[in-house]
Design a protein around this motif. Structure first.
Motif, mmCIF file in Angstrom:
data_model
loop_
_atom_site.group_PDB
_atom_site.id
_atom_site.type_symbol
_atom_site.label_atom_id
_atom_site.label_comp_id
_atom_site.label_asym_id
_atom_site.label_seq_id
_atom_site.Cartn_x
_atom_site.Cartn_y
_atom_site.Cartn_z
ATOM 1 N N ALA A 81 -19.581 62.776 -27.027
ATOM 2 C CA ALA A 81 -20.616 63.705 -27.490
ATOM 3 C C ALA A 81 -20.216 64.357 -28.810
ATOM 4 O O ALA A 81 -21.048 64.522 -29.705
ATOM 5 C CB ALA A 81 -20.874 64.769 -26.423
ATOM 6 N N VAL A 82 -18.942 64.697 -28.953
ATOM 7 C CA VAL A 82 -18.459 65.281 -30.205
ATOM 8 C C VAL A 82 -18.545 64.254 -31.335
ATOM 9 O O VAL A 82 -18.964 64.567 -32.455
ATOM 10 C CB VAL A 82 -17.017 65.818 -30.035
ATOM 11 C CG1 VAL A 82 -16.400 66.180 -31.375
ATOM 12 C CG2 VAL A 82 -17.006 67.011 -29.101
ATOM 13 N N VAL A 83 -18.159 63.016 -31.039
ATOM 14 C CA VAL A 83 -18.237 61.951 -32.045
ATOM 15 C C VAL A 83 -19.686 61.739 -32.479
ATOM 16 O O VAL A 83 -19.971 61.605 -33.675
ATOM 17 C CB VAL A 83 -17.617 60.640 -31.496
ATOM 18 C CG1 VAL A 83 -17.944 59.451 -32.375
ATOM 19 C CG2 VAL A 83 -16.117 60.796 -31.336
ATOM 20 N N ALA A 84 -20.602 61.719 -31.528
ATOM 21 C CA ALA A 84 -22.014 61.540 -31.865
ATOM 22 C C ALA A 84 -22.518 62.682 -32.725
ATOM 23 O O ALA A 84 -23.274 62.469 -33.676
ATOM 24 C CB ALA A 84 -22.846 61.433 -30.593
ATOM 25 N N ASN A 85 -22.085 63.881 -32.421
ATOM 26 C CA ASN A 85 -22.509 65.049 -33.191
ATOM 27 C C ASN A 85 -21.977 64.977 -34.625
ATOM 28 O O ASN A 85 -22.701 65.275 -35.569
ATOM 29 C CB ASN A 85 -22.022 66.323 -32.494
ATOM 30 C CG ASN A 85 -22.787 67.542 -32.935
ATOM 31 O OD1 ASN A 85 -23.782 67.437 -33.632
ATOM 32 N ND2 ASN A 85 -22.310 68.697 -32.520
ATOM 33 N N ARG A 86 -20.729 64.569 -34.776
ATOM 34 C CA ARG A 86 -20.134 64.475 -36.120
ATOM 35 C C ARG A 86 -20.751 63.350 -36.936
ATOM 36 O O ARG A 86 -20.863 63.452 -38.145
ATOM 37 C CB ARG A 86 -18.634 64.276 -36.015
ATOM 38 C CG ARG A 86 -17.958 65.477 -35.434
ATOM 39 C CD ARG A 86 -16.652 65.718 -36.044
ATOM 40 N NE ARG A 86 -16.133 66.944 -35.434
ATOM 41 C CZ ARG A 86 -14.950 67.395 -35.652
ATOM 42 N NH1 ARG A 86 -14.151 66.745 -36.446
ATOM 43 N NH2 ARG A 86 -14.546 68.497 -35.083
ATOM 44 N N VAL A 108 -25.570 60.989 -34.963
ATOM 45 C CA VAL A 108 -26.235 59.904 -34.249
ATOM 46 C C VAL A 108 -26.684 60.485 -32.913
ATOM 47 O O VAL A 108 -25.999 61.343 -32.354
ATOM 48 C CB VAL A 108 -25.244 58.731 -34.031
ATOM 49 C CG1 VAL A 108 -25.869 57.611 -33.237
ATOM 50 C CG2 VAL A 108 -24.721 58.226 -35.351
ATOM 51 N N PRO A 109 -27.828 60.060 -32.377
ATOM 52 C CA PRO A 109 -28.239 60.567 -31.062
ATOM 53 C C PRO A 109 -27.150 60.335 -30.003
ATOM 54 O O PRO A 109 -26.567 59.250 -29.911
ATOM 55 C CB PRO A 109 -29.496 59.760 -30.743
ATOM 56 C CG PRO A 109 -30.046 59.388 -32.072
ATOM 57 C CD PRO A 109 -28.846 59.176 -32.957
ATOM 58 N N THR A 110 -26.889 61.364 -29.240
ATOM 59 C CA THR A 110 -25.814 61.317 -28.246
ATOM 60 C C THR A 110 -26.035 60.203 -27.231
ATOM 61 O O THR A 110 -25.080 59.548 -26.814
ATOM 62 C CB THR A 110 -25.724 62.675 -27.518
ATOM 63 O OG1 THR A 110 -25.609 63.704 -28.496
ATOM 64 C CG2 THR A 110 -24.520 62.734 -26.614
ATOM 65 N N LEU A 145 -23.323 57.393 -25.958
ATOM 66 C CA LEU A 145 -22.932 57.345 -24.548
ATOM 67 C C LEU A 145 -23.209 55.974 -23.932
ATOM 68 O O LEU A 145 -22.420 55.488 -23.121
ATOM 69 C CB LEU A 145 -23.652 58.440 -23.761
ATOM 70 C CG LEU A 145 -23.212 59.869 -24.065
ATOM 71 C CD1 LEU A 145 -24.068 60.857 -23.267
ATOM 72 C CD2 LEU A 145 -21.755 60.074 -23.778
ATOM 73 N N VAL A 146 -24.309 55.352 -24.311
ATOM 74 C CA VAL A 146 -24.616 54.009 -23.801
ATOM 75 C C VAL A 146 -23.583 53.009 -24.299
ATOM 76 O O VAL A 146 -23.077 52.181 -23.537
ATOM 77 C CB VAL A 146 -26.045 53.585 -24.191
ATOM 78 C CG1 VAL A 146 -26.267 52.110 -23.944
ATOM 79 C CG2 VAL A 146 -27.062 54.406 -23.418
ATOM 80 N N ILE A 147 -23.234 53.092 -25.577
ATOM 81 C CA ILE A 147 -22.214 52.184 -26.121
ATOM 82 C C ILE A 147 -20.868 52.432 -25.453
ATOM 83 O O ILE A 147 -20.165 51.493 -25.079
ATOM 84 C CB ILE A 147 -22.122 52.349 -27.653
ATOM 85 C CG1 ILE A 147 -23.413 51.851 -28.308
ATOM 86 C CG2 ILE A 147 -20.912 51.609 -28.207
ATOM 87 C CD1 ILE A 147 -23.528 52.173 -29.774
#
Length: 81
Positions: free
Chosen positions: A27-32, A35-37, A41-43
């Motif tokens: 979630a932190v990586v997606a936020n940085r 990209v949609p969380t 998460l699916v990947i």
């Protein structure tokens, strides 16, 4: 305690805590990356599914309905017209 094919309770708790940490990191990586969380998460889940050897985890359906499903559905309900 458990049979030869039944994971110990400590193993299951360690797996769940590890998954929670993994979801938090994703979630932190997606936020940085802005990209949609859900995509990240699916990947991440697909990559985790490719790892051989995790113990099978069997959850009681009532536990899923009580603890996991409401936090997933609540944000979607806020933005649904």
């Amino acid at each position: 305690m458990g049979g030869p094919h039944e994971p110990e309770m400590i193993d299951v708790i360690e797996l769940v805590i590890g998954l929670l940490i993994g979801v938090s990191v994703l979630a932190v990586v997606a936020n940085r990356l802005q990209v949609p969380t859900a995509i990240v998460l699916v990947i991440g889940g697909a990559l985790f599914g490719l790892i051989p050897g995790p113990p099978p985890v069997h959850l009681d359906p009532e536990l899923v309905f009580l603890f996991f499903l409401p936090p997933l559905l609540y944000p979607a309900a806020l933005y649904t017209s």
